[in-house]
Design a protein around this motif. Structure first.
Motif, PDB file in Angstrom:
ATOM      1  N   ARG A  21     -15.372   5.926   4.930  1.00  0.00           N
ATOM      2  CA  ARG A  21     -14.954   4.546   4.701  1.00  0.00           C
ATOM      3  C   ARG A  21     -14.317   3.996   5.963  1.00  0.00           C
ATOM      4  NH1 ARG A  21     -10.105   2.328   0.790  1.00  0.00           N
ATOM      5  NH2 ARG A  21     -10.417   0.123   1.234  1.00  0.00           N
ATOM      6  N   VAL A  71       0.857  -1.180   0.000  1.00  0.00           N
ATOM      7  CA  VAL A  71       0.000   0.000   0.000  1.00  0.00           C
ATOM      8  C   VAL A  71       0.896   1.233   0.000  1.00  0.00           C
ATOM      9  CG1 VAL A  71      -1.888   1.201   1.149  1.00  0.00           C
ATOM     10  CG2 VAL A  71      -1.711  -1.284   1.331  1.00  0.00           C
ATOM     11  N   SER A  72       0.601   2.182  -0.849  1.00  0.00           N
ATOM     12  CA  SER A  72       1.456   3.375  -0.946  1.00  0.00           C
ATOM     13  C   SER A  72       1.440   4.149   0.369  1.00  0.00           C
ATOM     14  CB  SER A  72       0.972   4.275  -2.088  1.00  0.00           C
ATOM     15  OG  SER A  72      -0.278   4.846  -1.771  1.00  0.00           O
ATOM     16  N   GLU A  94       1.015   7.154   0.931  1.00  0.00           N
ATOM     17  CA  GLU A  94      -0.043   8.169   0.987  1.00  0.00           C
ATOM     18  C   GLU A  94      -1.389   7.578   1.380  1.00  0.00           C
ATOM     19  OE1 GLU A  94       1.851   7.582  -1.706  1.00  0.00           O
ATOM     20  OE2 GLU A  94       3.319   9.189  -1.407  1.00  0.00           O
ATOM     21  N   LEU A  95      -1.578   6.272   1.171  1.00  0.00           N
ATOM     22  CA  LEU A  95      -2.876   5.648   1.398  1.00  0.00           C
ATOM     23  C   LEU A  95      -2.931   4.768   2.634  1.00  0.00           C
ATOM     24  CD1 LEU A  95      -3.767   4.538  -2.258  1.00  0.00           C
ATOM     25  CD2 LEU A  95      -4.493   6.599  -1.062  1.00  0.00           C
ATOM     26  N   GLU A 128      -2.477   5.099   5.854  1.00  0.00           N
ATOM     27  CA  GLU A 128      -3.189   5.539   7.045  1.00  0.00           C
ATOM     28  C   GLU A 128      -4.698   5.404   6.857  1.00  0.00           C
ATOM     29  OE1 GLU A 128      -3.199   9.224  10.275  1.00  0.00           O
ATOM     30  OE2 GLU A 128      -2.274   9.495   8.303  1.00  0.00           O
ATOM     31  N   ARG A 129      -5.200   5.796   5.682  1.00  0.00           N
ATOM     32  CA  ARG A 129      -6.632   5.642   5.423  1.00  0.00           C
ATOM     33  C   ARG A 129      -7.022   4.167   5.364  1.00  0.00           C
ATOM     34  NH1 ARG A 129      -6.551   9.118  -0.080  1.00  0.00           N
ATOM     35  NH2 ARG A 129      -5.044  10.716   0.570  1.00  0.00           N
ATOM     36  N   GLU A 130      -6.149   3.341   4.787  1.00  0.00           N
ATOM     37  CA  GLU A 130      -6.445   1.911   4.680  1.00  0.00           C
ATOM     38  C   GLU A 130      -6.570   1.267   6.053  1.00  0.00           C
ATOM     39  OE1 GLU A 130      -6.968  -1.612   2.221  1.00  0.00           O
ATOM     40  OE2 GLU A 130      -6.979   0.526   1.781  1.00  0.00           O
ATOM     41  N   HIS A 150     -11.545   6.702   7.007  1.00  0.00           N
ATOM     42  CA  HIS A 150     -11.574   8.157   6.870  1.00  0.00           C
ATOM     43  C   HIS A 150     -13.013   8.653   6.867  1.00  0.00           C
ATOM     44  CE1 HIS A 150     -12.919   8.027   2.661  1.00  0.00           C
ATOM     45  NE2 HIS A 150     -12.019   7.073   2.449  1.00  0.00           N
ATOM     46  N   ALA A 203     -12.938  12.275  -1.308  1.00  0.00           N
ATOM     47  CA  ALA A 203     -13.575  11.457  -0.267  1.00  0.00           C
ATOM     48  C   ALA A 203     -15.057  11.809  -0.200  1.00  0.00           C
ATOM     49  CB  ALA A 203     -12.890  11.691   1.088  1.00  0.00           C
TER      50      ALA A 203
END
Length: 463
Positions: A245, A221-222, A224-225, A227-229, A233, A241
């Protein structure tokens, strides 16, 4: 606005209700008392508020799984507040109640994000059934998410830890002891040694076995993503957004969250993860709500985290927090006596899945396999056997591309040491694919990063 008295645990468990927290918002004191009295003996925690503003104040510092909300309230009405809750990232269930409703009101409520809509006056069975349906909906949503992730991963069966060597016996004994506690576990070992299989076995033998096992490869997972994963969020937390999610922490509630390749987490996310482990709460990105956690965390890395700490790439405090229990998985070259059992296990597992007859591996071929150094560890052995089953014979050419030797090559000066054999094999595979490291890593059953590290150690340089 006072929380209700909590019932005893045996009463709640006999009733079969979840450990949910519920917020009831109604300006009619009689209805508040009725709902609190009805729900308190069956739920974990029940709070009450007389207006949307009071309910919002409570939610800023508390997490609730369900809101029971009257539409007609002093000040802000229930539907307006529900829309705001959804925009702010509240992902829990909401039941709207009202004494005055028509079809248009019901449609507006459902479009605003209500889970159910009940007309006053209602009886006890009606509200209990509505809450149970909300619970089932949330449970099925989590289970479906976990099942979809599981279906996208390779299917494995049989024992997770195969082998009779002292190392494997000690590992099985450690798993049996560690599985019963709730402490975080750190699994360390080279790529391909079976860290996820051990994590799954820890989960399967734990009291959380009936809950979900949610794996996530932090390297896939990149930055940038990630933390949201992990944390989820709120709506509007960032550009694009359009809806809230839930993250992987949410879907692992009641079970185990497996953080593979944890050394790849960016330092800011490491700080957030440390706070989540210490407080047992998370805050979705862009949300004001803290969500309590009920899960176990197992982390894994193919790099020594102590070295990553020394290099400044990993937080020391997070390392110590993860290292409550540490299990190190040995590379296959250090327990080669397990190769015959592993070969038999993989052939038994793979042949039916591939729809091919099993292979009979001769003692001479097993002896040959035992002389190889297996830089890709158990994963490389499994990949070799899968290719061999497809071809109908032991695919030695996968170990020595272009040669297909039946015995290890011996240099003029005498037997070749294992380190030299490993180097020749890796360089041979690289040569067979014209230096394509991604393809070579696939053939070897290792990550590209591991391959590049090995090549750099030999001074070959990177393409």
């Amino acid at each position: 606005m006072e929380p209700s008295n909590l019932p005893s645990l045996p009463e709640r468990h006999l009733e079969g209700w979840p450990g949910w927290s519920i917020l009831v918002v109604d300006d009619e004191q009689g209805m508040l008392n009725f709902l609190v009295k009805t729900l308190a003996p069956r739920c974990h925690f029940v709070m009450s508020a007389g207006s949307a503003e009071d309910g919002a104040n409570w939610l800023r510092s508390h997490h609730v799984d369900l809101v029971i909300l009257d539409i007609s309230l002093p000040g802000k009405n229930g539907v307006t507040w529900l829309k705001e809750l959804r925009e702010q990232g509240y992902a829990g269930e909401v039941i709207l109640i009202t004494a005055f409703a028509d079809l248009d009101t019901a449609i507006e409520a459902l479009r605003a994000g209500a889970s159910d809509f009940i007309l006053k006056p209602f009886r006890v069975p009606q509200i209990l059934n509505a809450v149970k349906q909300c619970y089932e909906r949330a449970r099925l949503r989590r289970e479906n998410f976990v099942l979809r992730r599981a279906m996208a991963m390779p299917v494995t069966g049989g024992p997770s830890v195969v082998g009779s060597s002292p190392a494997m016996q000690a590992l099985r004994a450690s798993i049996a002891r560690v599985a019963s506690v709730n402490s975080t576990v750190l699994l360390q070992g080279e790529s391909g040694t079976g860290k996820e299989l051990v994590a799954r076995e820890l989960h399967a033998q734990s009291p959380r076995a009936s809950g979900p096992f949610v794996p996530v490869n932090c390297a896939a997972v990149s930055p940038e993503l990630i933390e949201r994963e992990l944390f989820g969020h709120a709506r509007g937390a960032f550009t694009g957004a359009n809806r809230a999610r839930e993250g992987l922490f949410h879907y692992a509630q009641g079970g185990t969250l497996f953080l593979d390749e944890i050394a790849e987490l960016p330092l800011p996310v490491q700080a957030t993860l440390l706070r989540a482990i210490e407080d047992l709460k998370i805050r979705p990105v862009g949300s004001e709500q803290l969500v309590p956690l009920n899960l176990r965390i197992i982390a894994a890395s193919n790099r020594r985290l102590a070295d990553e700490v020394s290099a400044g790439r990993f937080r020391k405090d997070l390392f110590f927090r993860l290292q409550v229990v540490e299990l190190t998985l040995l590379p296959l070259r250090e327990h080669k006596q397990d190769i015959p059992e592993l070969v038999a296990h993989f052939i038994t597992q793979l042949a039916p899945a591939l729809g091919v007859p099993p292979l009979a591996i001769s003692p001479e071929e097993l002896a040959f396999l035992a002389q190889y150094d297996w830089p890709g560890n158990v994963r490389e052995l499994r990949n070799l056997l899968e290719r061999s089953l497809i071809l109908g014979s032991l695919n030695v050419s996968a170990l020595y591309p272009g040669e297909a030797p039946r015995t290890p090559p011996v240099p003029a000066g005498g037997p070749m040491d294992l380190a030299t054999l490993e180097k020749l094999h890796i360089l041979s595979v690289l040569d067979s694919v014209q230096g394509d490291k991604t393809r070579a890593a696939e053939l070897l059953g290792v990550s590209r990063r591991t391959l590049e590290r090995r090549v750099a150690e030999w001074g070959q340089g990177l393409a």
